[in-house]
Design a protein around this motif. Sequence first.
Motif, PDB file in Angstrom:
ATOM      1  N   TYR A   1       0.813  -1.221   0.000  1.00  0.00           N
ATOM      2  CA  TYR A   1       0.000   0.000   0.000  1.00  0.00           C
ATOM      3  C   TYR A   1       0.841   1.263   0.000  1.00  0.00           C
ATOM      4  O   TYR A   1       0.412   2.326  -0.456  1.00  0.00           O
ATOM      5  CB  TYR A   1      -0.946   0.000   1.204  1.00  0.00           C
ATOM      6  CG  TYR A   1      -0.236   0.053   2.535  1.00  0.00           C
ATOM      7  CD1 TYR A   1       0.071   1.276   3.145  1.00  0.00           C
ATOM      8  CD2 TYR A   1       0.142  -1.118   3.183  1.00  0.00           C
ATOM      9  CE1 TYR A   1       0.738   1.314   4.357  1.00  0.00           C
ATOM     10  CE2 TYR A   1       0.803  -1.087   4.387  1.00  0.00           C
ATOM     11  CZ  TYR A   1       1.099   0.131   4.974  1.00  0.00           C
ATOM     12  OH  TYR A   1       1.767   0.171   6.173  1.00  0.00           O
ATOM     13  N   GLU A   2       2.085   1.175   0.534  1.00  0.00           N
ATOM     14  CA  GLU A   2       2.924   2.370   0.619  1.00  0.00           C
ATOM     15  C   GLU A   2       3.561   2.720  -0.726  1.00  0.00           C
ATOM     16  O   GLU A   2       4.114   3.809  -0.889  1.00  0.00           O
ATOM     17  CB  GLU A   2       4.022   2.163   1.677  1.00  0.00           C
ATOM     18  CG  GLU A   2       5.162   1.235   1.268  1.00  0.00           C
ATOM     19  CD  GLU A   2       4.803  -0.249   1.403  1.00  0.00           C
ATOM     20  OE1 GLU A   2       5.690  -1.095   1.166  1.00  0.00           O
ATOM     21  OE2 GLU A   2       3.646  -0.553   1.749  1.00  0.00           O
ATOM     22  N   ARG A   3       3.434   1.799  -1.695  1.00  0.00           N
ATOM     23  CA  ARG A   3       4.014   2.045  -3.013  1.00  0.00           C
ATOM     24  C   ARG A   3       2.979   2.674  -3.939  1.00  0.00           C
ATOM     25  O   ARG A   3       1.784   2.739  -3.629  1.00  0.00           O
ATOM     26  CB  ARG A   3       4.524   0.730  -3.607  1.00  0.00           C
ATOM     27  CG  ARG A   3       5.618   0.085  -2.762  1.00  0.00           C
ATOM     28  CD  ARG A   3       6.008  -1.277  -3.297  1.00  0.00           C
ATOM     29  NE  ARG A   3       6.477  -1.196  -4.678  1.00  0.00           N
ATOM     30  CZ  ARG A   3       6.797  -2.245  -5.425  1.00  0.00           C
ATOM     31  NH1 ARG A   3       6.681  -3.469  -4.910  1.00  0.00           N
ATOM     32  NH2 ARG A   3       7.222  -2.086  -6.657  1.00  0.00           N
ATOM     33  N   ASP A   4       3.453   3.100  -5.096  1.00  0.00           N
ATOM     34  CA  ASP A   4       2.560   3.717  -6.086  1.00  0.00           C
ATOM     35  C   ASP A   4       1.873   2.604  -6.886  1.00  0.00           C
ATOM     36  O   ASP A   4       2.324   2.216  -7.961  1.00  0.00           O
ATOM     37  CB  ASP A   4       3.366   4.633  -7.013  1.00  0.00           C
ATOM     38  CG  ASP A   4       2.459   5.353  -8.015  1.00  0.00           C
ATOM     39  OD1 ASP A   4       1.228   5.391  -7.775  1.00  0.00           O
ATOM     40  OD2 ASP A   4       2.973   5.848  -9.036  1.00  0.00           O
TER      41      ASP A   4
ATOM     42  N   GLY B   1      -1.861   0.875  -8.428  1.00  0.00           N
ATOM     43  CA  GLY B   1      -3.200   1.233  -8.883  1.00  0.00           C
ATOM     44  C   GLY B   1      -3.848   0.042  -9.575  1.00  0.00           C
ATOM     45  O   GLY B   1      -3.245  -1.028  -9.732  1.00  0.00           O
TER      46      GLY B   1
ATOM     47  N   THR C   1      -1.849  -1.273 -12.746  1.00  0.00           N
ATOM     48  CA  THR C   1      -0.603  -2.003 -12.493  1.00  0.00           C
ATOM     49  C   THR C   1      -0.874  -3.386 -11.894  1.00  0.00           C
ATOM     50  O   THR C   1      -0.212  -4.366 -12.239  1.00  0.00           O
ATOM     51  CB  THR C   1       0.305  -1.205 -11.547  1.00  0.00           C
ATOM     52  OG1 THR C   1      -0.409  -0.930 -10.323  1.00  0.00           O
ATOM     53  CG2 THR C   1       0.733   0.104 -12.182  1.00  0.00           C
TER      54      THR C   1
ATOM     55  N   ARG D   1      -5.249   2.559   3.253  1.00  0.00           N
ATOM     56  CA  ARG D   1      -4.185   3.529   3.519  1.00  0.00           C
ATOM     57  C   ARG D   1      -4.550   4.433   4.695  1.00  0.00           C
ATOM     58  O   ARG D   1      -3.705   4.758   5.544  1.00  0.00           O
ATOM     59  CB  ARG D   1      -3.920   4.367   2.267  1.00  0.00           C
ATOM     60  CG  ARG D   1      -3.091   3.629   1.221  1.00  0.00           C
ATOM     61  CD  ARG D   1      -3.014   4.375  -0.085  1.00  0.00           C
ATOM     62  NE  ARG D   1      -1.962   3.824  -0.947  1.00  0.00           N
ATOM     63  CZ  ARG D   1      -1.784   4.142  -2.222  1.00  0.00           C
ATOM     64  NH1 ARG D   1      -2.622   5.016  -2.800  1.00  0.00           N
ATOM     65  NH2 ARG D   1      -0.799   3.605  -2.912  1.00  0.00           N
TER      66      ARG D   1
ATOM     67  N   GLU E   1       3.549   9.991   3.010  1.00  0.00           N
ATOM     68  CA  GLU E   1       4.479   9.258   2.154  1.00  0.00           C
ATOM     69  C   GLU E   1       4.535   7.787   2.552  1.00  0.00           C
ATOM     70  O   GLU E   1       4.639   6.898   1.696  1.00  0.00           O
ATOM     71  CB  GLU E   1       5.872   9.879   2.270  1.00  0.00           C
ATOM     72  CG  GLU E   1       5.967  11.278   1.678  1.00  0.00           C
ATOM     73  CD  GLU E   1       7.326  11.916   1.933  1.00  0.00           C
ATOM     74  OE1 GLU E   1       8.106  11.314   2.718  1.00  0.00           O
ATOM     75  OE2 GLU E   1       7.604  12.978   1.365  1.00  0.00           O
TER      76      GLU E   1
ATOM     77  N   GLY F   1       1.788   5.758   0.985  1.00  0.00           N
ATOM     78  CA  GLY F   1       1.684   5.784  -0.470  1.00  0.00           C
ATOM     79  C   GLY F   1       1.038   7.023  -1.038  1.00  0.00           C
ATOM     80  O   GLY F   1       0.672   7.040  -2.221  1.00  0.00           O
ATOM     81  N   ILE F   2       0.882   8.107  -0.202  1.00  0.00           N
ATOM     82  CA  ILE F   2       0.283   9.349  -0.711  1.00  0.00           C
ATOM     83  C   ILE F   2       1.255  10.486  -0.390  1.00  0.00           C
ATOM     84  O   ILE F   2       1.165  11.144   0.669  1.00  0.00           O
ATOM     85  CB  ILE F   2      -1.093   9.621  -0.068  1.00  0.00           C
ATOM     86  CG1 ILE F   2      -2.008   8.398  -0.230  1.00  0.00           C
ATOM     87  CG2 ILE F   2      -1.765  10.849  -0.701  1.00  0.00           C
ATOM     88  CD1 ILE F   2      -3.346   8.530   0.455  1.00  0.00           C
TER      89      ILE F   2
ATOM     90  N   ASN G   1       1.605  13.411  -1.666  1.00  0.00           N
ATOM     91  CA  ASN G   1       1.016  14.752  -1.753  1.00  0.00           C
ATOM     92  C   ASN G   1       0.300  15.038  -0.436  1.00  0.00           C
ATOM     93  O   ASN G   1      -0.771  14.493  -0.149  1.00  0.00           O
ATOM     94  CB  ASN G   1       0.042  14.815  -2.923  1.00  0.00           C
ATOM     95  CG  ASN G   1      -0.470  16.223  -3.179  1.00  0.00           C
ATOM     96  OD1 ASN G   1      -0.839  16.936  -2.254  1.00  0.00           O
ATOM     97  ND2 ASN G   1      -0.500  16.615  -4.449  1.00  0.00           N
TER      98      ASN G   1
END
Length: 478
Positions: free
Chosen positions: A385-388, A390, A393, A425, A445, A448-449, A451
């Motif tokens: 979950y901490e990775r980018d 979606g 992918t 998350r 971060e 996984g977010i 921003n």
Amino acid sequence: MKMIIVDDERIGREGLLDFIDWSRDYGIKIVGTAANGQEGYELYRSVRPDIVLTDIKMPIMSGIEMAEKIRAGDKIVKIVFLSAYSDFTYAQKALKTRIDDYLLKPVEEAELRKMMDRIADEKMEQTRRDYCKKYFVDILAGKPDLCVQLREYSFQVFLLGKEPVPKIDGHGLWLMEFHDGANVGIAKYESGEEAVWNGRSAREVFGFCYAGRCVDRPEEIRRSYNEAVLSQYFGSFWELEELEYSQIVKLREQWGRHEAEMQHELVKLANDIRAAISGCDRSRVEAAVHRTMRYLAQNQGIDPASIEDFIMRLVTRIAEEFHDNETRNSLWELRVSLQGRNQFRKIKGILIDWLINLTDTQEEKRKQSETSIVQRVIQIIEEEYERDIGLRTIAERVYLSPNYLGNIFRNATGMYFIDYLARHRMKKATELLLSGPDKVTKIGEAVGIPNTSYFSSLFKKTFGITPKEYRRNNQKQQ
């Protein structure tokens, strides 16, 4: 005809011997007498009479016991009971032994003659029938001496109904006999005469009419008979009341000429059914089967084996889509089920059941597969979950399209993938907010977010307060 008399009273036996002139009046020869049922049975076995005239009450073995033993192995011999008035009820019970008649003692000549007239007529009719039967069988066998007599005629054989008719002759036929469970009629035509007896009107009498082709030689009557038998088999399969073998020949020729067209139709039908099964659409499967059977029904009268072959080729092609032992085994079971089915509509039912069962099996496998895939996706979310990550992918990793994966995920969890990922998350974010002093930026971060603004906005949307407020409120409570 031969007759024996069984009576324990000597006067009764001797009286019957001279009561009427058996030989002159009925052509009957009395070949022996016996004083009880045991002697009578032994005498019967020795001389094999046509008629047994017997008393009921006798020592050692009664007339009823003797009749039962005789009837156990002989359904044709005529058995007549003699009974005194006091034995009348006893005689009525004896009728269960399937005797042919009984007379009350003392025997009246008029009654005896009336009974003998009837028995004589029945025996003569049976003799005539036996002769006709033998003549008929000899005709079918092509007996040489009969064939010589019939050389100038042509013949055609018909199978008519399943029950014997009272009279052998008539119905516009030369011969008719109840043979192998059907009325077999043979039409005879003069040399050069057109074969006009097609049997259609006979359906009103017999219920159905199946015909072989007309043959020019008596030796070929058997061939016409065999063709009539095949016509009956094919007609029963298609539930047709009338079928002539010449129609079957034409259909076979058409079937052979249209092989390429049929192969094209088979591929098309197989593709339609496979698509319906893959989509687990039972109604679409049934509709495709109905189309298949309508296509085959255009060939009413064709060999049932050809129908079975077409269906087996069809289902084999369908089964190629599903590579598993269960489908292969069920394919073999289907072949066994189809063999010997004597009606087209029964084959239709078997085919529908098999395909619906295959559809249900594939649906169950699909559900199991989808459950496994969704579990794998949830595992990826929990571990990464901490990775980018979606939907796209992850779909690539499980070899599915994003749309399909999104649909099965929502069906299984009740949530869109993006919402499920966000919820997970946020759950992890609350744990981090309470377990350490990390700033909101770092926590965003970590889940996984990266921003911060989006993370705070999503957090507030989920819990109704900002991350800082959540931490502060929970610290106060502690």
